[in-house]
Design a protein around this motif. Structure first.
Motif, PDB file in Angstrom:
ATOM      1  N   VAL A   9       0.826  -1.221   0.000  1.00  0.00           N
ATOM      2  CA  VAL A   9       0.000   0.000   0.000  1.00  0.00           C
ATOM      3  C   VAL A   9       0.855   1.264   0.000  1.00  0.00           C
ATOM      4  N   HIS A  10       2.038   1.195   0.677  1.00  0.00           N
ATOM      5  CA  HIS A  10       2.884   2.391   0.745  1.00  0.00           C
ATOM      6  C   HIS A  10       3.310   2.873  -0.641  1.00  0.00           C
ATOM      7  N   ARG A  11       3.353   1.951  -1.609  1.00  0.00           N
ATOM      8  CA  ARG A  11       3.787   2.357  -2.959  1.00  0.00           C
ATOM      9  C   ARG A  11       2.762   3.264  -3.639  1.00  0.00           C
ATOM     10  N   LEU A  12       1.505   3.199  -3.176  1.00  0.00           N
ATOM     11  CA  LEU A  12       0.485   4.103  -3.730  1.00  0.00           C
ATOM     12  C   LEU A  12       0.773   5.554  -3.349  1.00  0.00           C
ATOM     13  N   PHE A  13       1.569   5.732  -2.287  1.00  0.00           N
ATOM     14  CA  PHE A  13       1.873   7.092  -1.816  1.00  0.00           C
ATOM     15  C   PHE A  13       3.027   7.734  -2.596  1.00  0.00           C
ATOM     16  N   TYR A  14       3.709   6.940  -3.423  1.00  0.00           N
ATOM     17  CA  TYR A  14       4.829   7.485  -4.193  1.00  0.00           C
ATOM     18  C   TYR A  14       4.323   8.416  -5.285  1.00  0.00           C
ATOM     19  N   TYR A 163      11.057   9.922  -4.962  1.00  0.00           N
ATOM     20  CA  TYR A 163      11.321   8.475  -5.065  1.00  0.00           C
ATOM     21  C   TYR A 163      10.063   7.743  -5.520  1.00  0.00           C
ATOM     22  N   THR A 164      10.227   6.875  -6.536  1.00  0.00           N
ATOM     23  CA  THR A 164       9.061   6.130  -7.035  1.00  0.00           C
ATOM     24  C   THR A 164       9.162   4.623  -6.814  1.00  0.00           C
ATOM     25  N   GLY A 165      10.263   4.142  -6.223  1.00  0.00           N
ATOM     26  CA  GLY A 165      10.368   2.709  -5.949  1.00  0.00           C
ATOM     27  C   GLY A 165      11.637   2.113  -6.511  1.00  0.00           C
ATOM     28  N   MET A 166      11.805   0.795  -6.277  1.00  0.00           N
ATOM     29  CA  MET A 166      13.062   0.142  -6.630  1.00  0.00           C
ATOM     30  C   MET A 166      12.925  -0.779  -7.842  1.00  0.00           C
ATOM     31  N   LYS A 167      11.757  -0.790  -8.519  1.00  0.00           N
ATOM     32  CA  LYS A 167      11.599  -1.709  -9.648  1.00  0.00           C
ATOM     33  C   LYS A 167      12.569  -1.312 -10.767  1.00  0.00           C
ATOM     34  N   GLY A 168      13.472  -2.221 -11.105  1.00  0.00           N
ATOM     35  CA  GLY A 168      14.475  -1.901 -12.128  1.00  0.00           C
ATOM     36  C   GLY A 168      15.515  -0.928 -11.619  1.00  0.00           C
ATOM     37  N   GLY A 169      15.679  -0.816 -10.300  1.00  0.00           N
ATOM     38  CA  GLY A 169      16.672   0.111  -9.730  1.00  0.00           C
ATOM     39  C   GLY A 169      15.981   1.287  -9.066  1.00  0.00           C
ATOM     40  N   PHE A 170      16.770   2.090  -8.386  1.00  0.00           N
ATOM     41  CA  PHE A 170      16.275   3.273  -7.666  1.00  0.00           C
ATOM     42  C   PHE A 170      15.710   4.244  -8.703  1.00  0.00           C
ATOM     43  N   SER A 171      14.423   4.548  -8.636  1.00  0.00           N
ATOM     44  CA  SER A 171      13.904   5.434  -9.679  1.00  0.00           C
ATOM     45  C   SER A 171      13.293   6.703  -9.114  1.00  0.00           C
TER      46      SER A 171
END
Ligand SMILES: Cc1cc2nc3c(=O)[nH]c(=O)nc-3n(C[C@H](O)[C@H](O)[C@H](O)COP(=O)(O)O)c2cc1C
Length: 175
Positions: A9-14, A163-171
């Protein structure tokens, strides 16, 4: 709309602006980025952050009974990525290992990051068990920021990390 796993759920806050939690004890200088943070009270000024219980920076902060939050410009994204993808369990000085410069805090016994755009120095107040994390609550002891902060950020020299997440690296958002 489609169902989402509650664990993410925290990823929705990005996108979120990470701050770097710093804590020092003995020769250990710990640091880790956190996005799960909030200002909790104005009078007294209190901040809270949610830290995974296994993180070594949390352990250092609990030993030291103080910690700092450092806000970094996006030009330091690769150092923030390092701090968020390596544990400092076996590192004495994780701040230097990330390519950043440790300097002594003004009011508390803690090393903070010289390259910061702002620093919030805190005294430990309490920890609250929240699932597999601890909510770490601190009382703000000292705050300072670059000239770009004029009651609010002007974003002339300070460009936040989004910060938008780590999918495919720090983005980062917008790059
Ligand atoms: C941008 C970013 C934000 C993060 N936010 C949090 C957070 O809010 N809480 C948390 O427990 N871990 C968070 N993490 C993960 C920790 O920073 C990571 O586990 C770190 O390696 C812990 O280091 P340590 O063991 O040296 O303390 C985040 C990582 C990144 C890259």
């Amino acid at each position: 709309m489609k169902p989402i796993d509650p664990k993410i759920v925290h990823r929705l806050f990005y996108p979120s602006v990470p701050v770097v939690l710093c804590a020092s004890y003995g020769e250990r200088r710990s640091a880790m980025p956190v996005v799960s943070y909030a200002s909790l009270s104005e009078e007294p000024a209190l901040v809270g952050l949610s830290c995974f219980r296994g993180s070594s920076t949390l352990k250092t902060a609990l030993r030291a009974r103080c910690f700092a939050l450092c806000i970094l410009d996006r030009k330091y994204s690769s150092s923030v990525e390092f701090l968020g993808t390596h544990t400092g369990k076996r590192m004495k000085d994780k701040i230097s290992a990330s390519g950043l410069t440790p300097v002594k805090a003004k009011k508390i016994a803690c090393y903070v990051i010289k390259e910061s755009s702002a620093v919030v120095e805190c005294l430990y107040m309490r920890k609250i068990k929240t699932g597999d994390h601890f909510l770490l609550v601190g009382k703000v002891a000292e705050v300072y920021a670059s000239e770009d902060f004029d009651d609010y950020w002007r974003f002339k020299s300070y460009k936040p990390i989004l910060y938008t997440g780590m999918k495919g690296g720090f983005s980062l958002y917008g790059t």
